[in-house]
Design a protein around this motif. Structure first.
Motif, short mmCIF file in Angstrom:
data_model
loop_
_atom_site.label_atom_id
_atom_site.label_comp_id
_atom_site.label_asym_id
_atom_site.label_seq_id
_atom_site.Cartn_x
_atom_site.Cartn_y
_atom_site.Cartn_z
N THR A 33 -53.88 -88.10 39.10
CA THR A 33 -53.46 -86.74 38.75
C THR A 33 -52.78 -86.71 37.39
O THR A 33 -52.98 -85.79 36.58
CB THR A 33 -52.50 -86.19 39.82
OG1 THR A 33 -53.16 -86.20 41.09
CG2 THR A 33 -52.08 -84.76 39.49
N GLY A 84 -58.87 -76.41 31.02
CA GLY A 84 -58.56 -75.69 32.26
C GLY A 84 -59.44 -76.13 33.42
O GLY A 84 -58.95 -76.34 34.54
N ASN A 121 -59.71 -82.74 42.15
CA ASN A 121 -58.48 -83.18 42.80
C ASN A 121 -58.73 -84.29 43.80
O ASN A 121 -59.73 -84.30 44.50
CB ASN A 121 -57.79 -82.00 43.53
CG ASN A 121 -57.31 -80.94 42.57
OD1 ASN A 121 -56.76 -81.26 41.53
ND2 ASN A 121 -57.52 -79.69 42.93
N LEU A 154 -58.27 -78.02 36.96
CA LEU A 154 -58.43 -77.32 38.24
C LEU A 154 -59.48 -77.94 39.16
O LEU A 154 -59.62 -77.52 40.30
CB LEU A 154 -58.78 -75.85 38.00
CG LEU A 154 -57.72 -75.03 37.25
CD1 LEU A 154 -58.25 -73.64 36.95
CD2 LEU A 154 -56.43 -74.97 38.06
N THR A 155 -60.22 -78.93 38.67
CA THR A 155 -61.25 -79.55 39.49
C THR A 155 -61.00 -81.04 39.64
O THR A 155 -60.19 -81.62 38.93
CB THR A 155 -62.64 -79.35 38.87
OG1 THR A 155 -62.67 -79.98 37.57
CG2 THR A 155 -62.99 -77.90 38.75
#
Length: 212
Positions: free
Chosen positions: A74, A203, A210, A207-208
């Motif tokens: 992350t 972005g 994970n 947001l992708t």
């Protein structure tokens, strides 16, 4: 070493993945629209060099550990996303300067900076790490031994193919920019477009993908 059949199969699989426009292609196009052909090609080279440590990490077994760690993965993902957004904002901020100096030859220091920026993007791309961890081992001949050497060789094949294909995108986008350069306003808009593409890519990256 990697058997010729496995090497060919991996090259074809890599090529099929590389030719489909993805994050790397969008990054290269965005940079080429903002910086021109030379800037785009330097970004391609920097991006490829940035992936070298990822290949080495996978060859040494470190990559799998990083890919499985939610926290580390992350951190890398958001660091890469934030840097792309930063580059996009910079491209938009300096779009007028880019329009005025679109035909100027970049200074050596600026070339090094462009190269290093591409390097950071390649290094902090978690999707590349996941690809290397998931795909490279499938084409290794474990009975032949020298597993790290085989993994490294496969990774270098991927980087070479990516370097060639991404350079084509950089040249195409850079040529389009040169054509639009007949009007400074058009170059200014193109620079801003490249910046917006990089911000959007940052972005999407944030947001992708994970880890669960």
């Amino acid at each position: 070493m990697v058997p010729p059949s496995s090497l060919l199969g991996f090259a074809l699989a890599s090529l099929a993945l590389i030719v489909i426009p993805g994050p790397s292609v969008l990054f290269v196009i965005g940079r080429s629209l903002s910086l021109g052909r030379a800037g785009g090609l330097l970004s391609v080279l920097g991006n490829a060099l940035g992936m070298l440590p990822l290949v080495a990490a996978v060859a040494l077994g470190i990559g799998a550990v990083v890919a499985q760690s939610v926290v580390v993965f992350t951190i890398i993902k958001f660091a890469g996303a934030a840097y792309l957004v930063y580059l996009g904002v910079q491209a938009i901020r300096h779009r007028r300067h880019s329009a005025v100096t679109h035909e100027a030859v970049p200074l050596r220091r600026s070339r090094l900076r462009i190269l290093s920026e591409g390097f950071v993007v390649g290094l902090t791309n978690p999707k590349s790490l996941v690809f290397f961890v998931a795909v490279l081992p499938q084409f290794v001949d474990y009975s032949a031994g020298s597993i790290p050497v085989q993994l490294m060789a496969l990774g270098l094949v991927f980087l070479a193919l990516a370097l060639v294909c991404d350079s084509v995108w950089a040249l195409a986008a850079g040529t389009a920019r040169t054509w639009f350069a007949r009007s400074p306003k058009r170059v200014e808009r193109l620079g801003a477009t490249g910046g917006v593409m990089m911000i959007g890519l940052g972005g999407v990256l944030a947001l992708t993908g994970n880890k669960h």
